[in-house]
Design a protein around this motif. Sequence first.
Motif, PDB file in Angstrom:
ATOM      1  N   ARG A 282       0.827  -1.216   0.000  1.00 20.14           N
ATOM      2  CA  ARG A 282       0.000   0.000   0.000  1.00 20.14           C
ATOM      3  C   ARG A 282       0.853   1.254   0.000  1.00 20.14           C
ATOM      4  N   LEU A 283       1.955   1.236   0.740  1.00 19.06           N
ATOM      5  CA  LEU A 283       2.849   2.400   0.745  1.00 19.06           C
ATOM      6  C   LEU A 283       3.446   2.631  -0.639  1.00 19.06           C
ATOM      7  N   GLN A 284       3.866   1.565  -1.302  1.00 19.64           N
ATOM      8  CA  GLN A 284       4.426   1.702  -2.648  1.00 19.64           C
ATOM      9  C   GLN A 284       3.367   2.205  -3.626  1.00 19.64           C
ATOM     10  N   GLU A 285       2.152   1.690  -3.480  1.00 27.51           N
ATOM     11  CA  GLU A 285       1.058   2.121  -4.341  1.00 27.51           C
ATOM     12  C   GLU A 285       0.745   3.603  -4.128  1.00 27.51           C
ATOM     13  N   ALA A 286       0.732   4.032  -2.867  1.00 30.03           N
ATOM     14  CA  ALA A 286       0.459   5.436  -2.555  1.00 30.03           C
ATOM     15  C   ALA A 286       1.566   6.341  -3.102  1.00 30.03           C
ATOM     16  N   GLU A 287       2.806   5.889  -2.983  1.00 26.83           N
ATOM     17  CA  GLU A 287       3.926   6.680  -3.512  1.00 26.83           C
ATOM     18  C   GLU A 287       3.837   6.802  -5.032  1.00 26.83           C
ATOM     19  N   ALA A 288       3.490   5.712  -5.708  1.00 28.14           N
ATOM     20  CA  ALA A 288       3.330   5.759  -7.164  1.00 28.14           C
ATOM     21  C   ALA A 288       2.184   6.688  -7.544  1.00 28.14           C
ATOM     22  N   GLU A 289       1.112   6.652  -6.761  1.00 30.65           N
ATOM     23  CA  GLU A 289      -0.028   7.538  -7.027  1.00 30.65           C
ATOM     24  C   GLU A 289       0.355   9.001  -6.826  1.00 30.65           C
ATOM     25  N   ARG A 290       1.122   9.275  -5.776  1.00 32.83           N
ATOM     26  CA  ARG A 290       1.581  10.658  -5.547  1.00 32.83           C
ATOM     27  C   ARG A 290       2.466  11.135  -6.688  1.00 32.83           C
ATOM     28  N   LEU A 291       3.341  10.262  -7.157  1.00 29.58           N
ATOM     29  CA  LEU A 291       4.219  10.610  -8.272  1.00 29.58           C
ATOM     30  C   LEU A 291       3.405  10.903  -9.535  1.00 29.58           C
TER      31      LEU A 291
ATOM     32  N   TRP B  38       0.316  11.897  -9.624  1.00 30.60           N
ATOM     33  CA  TRP B  38      -0.412  13.144  -9.373  1.00 30.60           C
ATOM     34  C   TRP B  38       0.501  14.351  -9.609  1.00 30.60           C
ATOM     35  N   ARG B  39       1.739  14.273  -9.107  1.00 24.85           N
ATOM     36  CA  ARG B  39       2.687  15.377  -9.307  1.00 24.85           C
ATOM     37  C   ARG B  39       3.005  15.570 -10.787  1.00 24.85           C
ATOM     38  N   LEU B  40       3.153  14.469 -11.504  1.00 23.79           N
ATOM     39  CA  LEU B  40       3.450  14.548 -12.937  1.00 23.79           C
ATOM     40  C   LEU B  40       2.286  15.189 -13.697  1.00 23.79           C
ATOM     41  N   ALA B  41       1.056  14.786 -13.378  1.00 18.14           N
ATOM     42  CA  ALA B  41      -0.120  15.363 -14.031  1.00 18.14           C
ATOM     43  C   ALA B  41      -0.225  16.852 -13.714  1.00 18.14           C
ATOM     44  N   THR B  42       0.040  17.230 -12.468  1.00 22.33           N
ATOM     45  CA  THR B  42      -0.005  18.645 -12.079  1.00 22.33           C
ATOM     46  C   THR B  42       1.064  19.437 -12.816  1.00 22.33           C
ATOM     47  N   ALA B  43       2.260  18.875 -12.935  1.00 20.91           N
ATOM     48  CA  ALA B  43       3.348  19.570 -13.638  1.00 20.91           C
ATOM     49  C   ALA B  43       2.994  19.771 -15.110  1.00 20.91           C
ATOM     50  N   ARG B  44       2.410  18.766 -15.748  1.00 15.44           N
ATOM     51  CA  ARG B  44       2.014  18.900 -17.155  1.00 15.44           C
ATOM     52  C   ARG B  44       0.921  19.957 -17.321  1.00 15.44           C
TER      53      ARG B  44
END
Length: 108
Positions: A68-77, A79-85
Amino acid sequence: MNAIGTIDHPLTHDPKKQDPTMQRPISEPFGPKSFARDTSGATASRQNRNLEMQLIPEVLARAQMQDRLQEAEAERLAWRLATARRMQRRAERASLRARRALAMAVMH
């Protein structure tokens, strides 16, 4: 037929639940010595196995938590990528507006 087990194939493998009379060889006489046997190795092995069995849910919970921690970290990444784009596209549109405004000011 009521088979209670044999010495080779006991009804249970738990040393504490086995019938003490089944552990005595047939040639050995009856008496208090027949019940004195050393099961410390079997008991220790059994306790270790029980401890491992009791720890299985904890190990599973740790593995699930790690997933779950790895999944949450991937989701945060993601999200950050989508926000940056999104921000990049917004900046490009603002740049185009500024260039158009400058071109309009120069032409008039």
